[in-house]
Design a protein around this motif. Structure first.
Motif, short mmCIF file in Angstrom:
data_model
loop_
_atom_site.label_atom_id
_atom_site.label_comp_id
_atom_site.label_asym_id
_atom_site.label_seq_id
_atom_site.Cartn_x
_atom_site.Cartn_y
_atom_site.Cartn_z
N ARG A 83 -5.20 2.07 2.43
CA ARG A 83 -5.43 1.86 3.86
C ARG A 83 -5.24 0.40 4.24
NH1 ARG A 83 -7.83 6.14 6.51
NH2 ARG A 83 -8.60 7.79 5.12
N LEU A 84 -5.74 -0.48 3.38
CA LEU A 84 -5.65 -1.91 3.66
C LEU A 84 -4.20 -2.39 3.63
CD1 LEU A 84 -7.84 -3.93 4.33
CD2 LEU A 84 -7.89 -4.62 1.95
N LEU A 85 -3.45 -1.92 2.66
CA LEU A 85 -2.03 -2.28 2.56
C LEU A 85 -1.24 -1.71 3.74
CD1 LEU A 85 -1.58 -1.76 -1.27
CD2 LEU A 85 -1.49 -3.94 -0.08
N ASP A 86 -1.66 -0.54 4.22
CA ASP A 86 -1.04 0.04 5.41
C ASP A 86 -1.29 -0.86 6.63
OD1 ASP A 86 0.04 1.87 7.30
OD2 ASP A 86 -1.95 2.74 7.61
N SER A 87 -2.49 -1.43 6.73
CA SER A 87 -2.81 -2.33 7.84
C SER A 87 -1.95 -3.58 7.82
CB SER A 87 -4.29 -2.74 7.77
OG SER A 87 -5.13 -1.61 7.87
N LEU A 88 -1.50 -3.96 6.60
CA LEU A 88 -0.63 -5.13 6.46
C LEU A 88 0.85 -4.75 6.57
CD1 LEU A 88 -2.45 -6.91 3.49
CD2 LEU A 88 -2.27 -7.76 5.84
N SER A 89 1.10 -3.47 6.93
CA SER A 89 2.47 -2.94 7.04
C SER A 89 3.23 -3.00 5.72
CB SER A 89 3.27 -3.70 8.13
OG SER A 89 2.62 -3.58 9.37
N LEU A 90 2.48 -2.99 4.62
CA LEU A 90 3.10 -2.94 3.28
C LEU A 90 3.14 -1.47 2.85
CD1 LEU A 90 1.23 -6.01 1.72
CD2 LEU A 90 3.60 -5.93 2.51
N TYR A 91 4.02 -0.73 3.50
CA TYR A 91 4.00 0.73 3.37
C TYR A 91 4.32 1.22 1.96
CZ TYR A 91 4.03 0.28 8.46
OH TYR A 91 3.73 -0.06 9.74
N ASP A 92 5.32 0.62 1.33
CA ASP A 92 5.70 1.08 -0.01
C ASP A 92 4.55 0.92 -1.00
OD1 ASP A 92 8.20 1.76 0.87
OD2 ASP A 92 9.16 -0.10 0.23
N GLU A 93 3.87 -0.24 -0.92
CA GLU A 93 2.74 -0.48 -1.81
C GLU A 93 1.59 0.47 -1.49
OE1 GLU A 93 4.43 -2.72 -0.27
OE2 GLU A 93 4.92 -4.44 -1.55
N ALA A 94 1.36 0.70 -0.19
CA ALA A 94 0.27 1.59 0.23
C ALA A 94 0.50 3.01 -0.28
CB ALA A 94 0.18 1.60 1.75
N ILE A 95 1.72 3.48 -0.20
CA ILE A 95 2.05 4.85 -0.64
C ILE A 95 1.73 5.05 -2.12
CG2 ILE A 95 4.01 6.40 -1.09
CD1 ILE A 95 5.20 5.32 1.61
#
Length: 570
Positions: A143-155
């Protein structure tokens, strides 16, 4: 002795006090996961100052945990930092680190939040018994990585969380992660993947007509279809969803519904949902409601005397929205920069560690290889010494046989070979070079004593390969086939099994295939003129080869007859 016993008792009592807490705190812990609001109410009724040190820290831990479970934003890090420091090295330490990450996430310090999540994960490997906590940490990191728009890492993190949810068969957590994963795919523009995982979350329906979690999944599916420009599909999916939305997601549902109906040209419904959105007590997404209401399509639905009021409210909301988002954008940009620095530092440290590991592994391999080479050389040296001992003993037995033969011929004591040249003693402590020198001297002694025989064993002369070579000579045809040499070597080995071994020992392992071929022809009694045909070389070249072989075997230049004689004795 009594002092020791007393110390043991005190230690045991203190250990027990660490594990058994105030019964009221035990009750709070039971309520925290299911009814966090009741847990917080019970905590308010407890006087923390009257608790023991262990219970006070547990009280603080439960306060942070229950607040987080009740969706109350954390506004300070002082409490959790004290909790983390107290539980360092204890069972609750990984969970304390997790809530450290949650606190800093609410405070907007994403790099510090991620650091705490990663430290917690380090203590919760994939084979941990506390998979439920690892599941939460992975999901929140995503969720935190998604907030940073780091989508690939978040997935990646959400997929890891999903694996644990499926392993634990925790349907609620699986659905939550699927919804989050679908929304991340949608924001990343991967609409097909988004629809696939959101549909999976809906298919986990437990049998209710419209379960609460289905409402959120349907909302995301409708939004996903809208963003992929499939308006008709989005309209079908969003229909009736607002009527079943709970307060936590109602503004989001109304925002998507009003936008989708407006895009579909169903203006009265779009106006209805937009007006309902701006009437909600929560300010979330109200800017979408006012934007739709004041659009050219819906403006005619507003009474003229109310239009100025709507415009004024929209201006206020936009001012607040842009101020908040400008601040949020600056914070996000700084957090993203800090996170990139954090990741670069982490990658650099990992690269240094990896390089160090590679150097250690390489050094270990080199050391092992050196040890193996040394051992092999020692074994080879030992084997060579054994072979040299055996060869010298064979020569000594040959001397004795010749001595008895000469004695029988003359009727008196042994001649030079028997009397003047008695068998040489062999010491087991001699080195390889000393034994080789002794072997060389014994062979020269036999040759100089006239023991050399010019006769080639019948086993060789009667062999098929010998006849083949004779035919080659008559036809003046050189040997070009490798199998000819192999057959010749086998034939010589049948009558002189140790021929090649002794030749190797005599040349200190410097024997080449050319040397061996020359020695085989000498052993078989072929003349130099015949060898010129079989090798396809001049007489001078053949003489040179025999001299080279003699230099390797005897360490000095000798006549070609000497080396021929020595080779026939092997």
């Amino acid at each position: 002795m009594p002092v020791i016993i007393l110390a043991i008792v005190v230690t045991l009592l203190s250990a027990c006090s660490e594990k058994s807490h105030d019964t009221r705190l035990t009750r709070v812990a039971e309520l925290t996961d299911s009814v966090p609001e009741d847990a917080l109410a019970l905590l308010d009724s407890i006087d923390a100052s009257a608790l023991s040190d262990a219970d006070r820290h547990y009280f603080d831990f439960l306060t942070v945990k229950a607040s987080d479970k009740a969706y109350i934003d954390h506004t300070s890090d002082s409490l959790i930092l004290d909790v983390i420091d107290y539980y360092r090295g204890k069972d609750l330490y990984p969970e304390a680190l997790y809530y450290g990450g949650r606190v800093y996430s609410d405070l907007g310090d994403y790099p510090t939040s991620l650091e705490y999540f990663h430290r917690s994960l380090d203590l919760l490997p994939s084979d941990t018994e506390n998979l439920e906590l690892r599941n939460r940490v992975l999901s929140q990191t995503g969720r935190l990585l998604d907030s940073l728009s780091l989508y690939d890492e978040a997935i990646k993190y959400i997929n890891s969380s999903l694996e644990i949810g499926r392993l634990l068969q925790d349907t609620t957590r699986i659905i939550s992660d699927l919804q989050l994963l679908g929304s991340i795919y949608m924001r990343a523009g991967q609409y097909e993947q988004a629809d696939s995982v959101l549909l999976e979350s809906i298919q986990l329906n437990t049998g209710q007509e419209i379960p609460m979690y289905v409402v959120k999944s349907q909302m995301y599916r409708a939004a996903n279809k809208y963003y992929s420009n499939e308006i008709d599909s989005a309209l079908i999916l969003i229909r009736n969803i607002p009527e079943h939305a709970n307060p936590l997601i109602l503004n989001s549902v109304l925002g998507y519904a009003s936008t989708i109906y407006l895009a579909a040209g169903i203006l009265d419904t779009a106006f209805m949902y937009s007006r309902e959105l701006v009437s909600q007590p929560s300010p979330m997404h109200k800017e979408i409601g006012y934007q739709n209401l004041l659009s050219p399509e819906l403006r005619s639905f507003i009474r003229p005397d109310s239009l100025d009021e709507y415009i004024s409210r929209y201006q206020d909301i936009l001012a607040n929205y842009y101020d908040e988002n400008e601040n949020l954008a600056a914070i996000s940009e700084q957090n993203l920069y800090n996170y990139r620095l954090h990741e670069l530092g982490k990658e650099k440290a990992e690269k240094v560690n990896e390089t160090l590991k590679l150097w250690i592994i390489a050094a270990s391999f080199v050391i092992i290889a050196m040890i193996v080479v040394i051992l092999l050389l020692k074994i080879k040296n030992k084997n060579n010494i054994i072979e040299l001992h055996r060869s010298i003993e064979n020569i000594n037995r040959l001397k004795q046989e010749l001595s008895r033969y000469n004695e029988g011929q003359s009727g008196h004591s042994a001649t030079n070979i028997g009397a003047d040249n008695p068998p040489s003693p062999v010491s087991r402590k001699q080195t390889e070079s000393e034994l080789r020198e002794q072997l060389k001297q014994e062979l020269l002694s036999l040759y100089e004593s006239g023991v050399e025989t010019q006769e080639v064993p019948e086993q060789i002369t009667n062999s098929e390969i010998y006849q083949t070579l004779k035919a080659f000579i008559r036809e003046e045809r050189p040997i070009q086939e490798e199998n000819i040499w192999e057959e010749l070597e086998r034939t010589v080995a049948e009558c002189s099994p140790r021929f090649k071994t002794n030749l190797n020992l005599l040349t200190s392992g410097k024997l080449t295939s050319l040397d061996l071929h020359t020695a085989l022809l000498i052993k078989c009694g072929f003349k130099p003129s015949e060898m010129t045909v079989l090798f396809g070389r001049s007489n001078g070249a053949i003489i040179s080869r025999r001299e080279t072989l003699g230099l390797k075997a005897l360490d000095k230049k000798t006549g070609v007859k000497v080396i021929d004689g020595i080779i026939r004795l092997l």
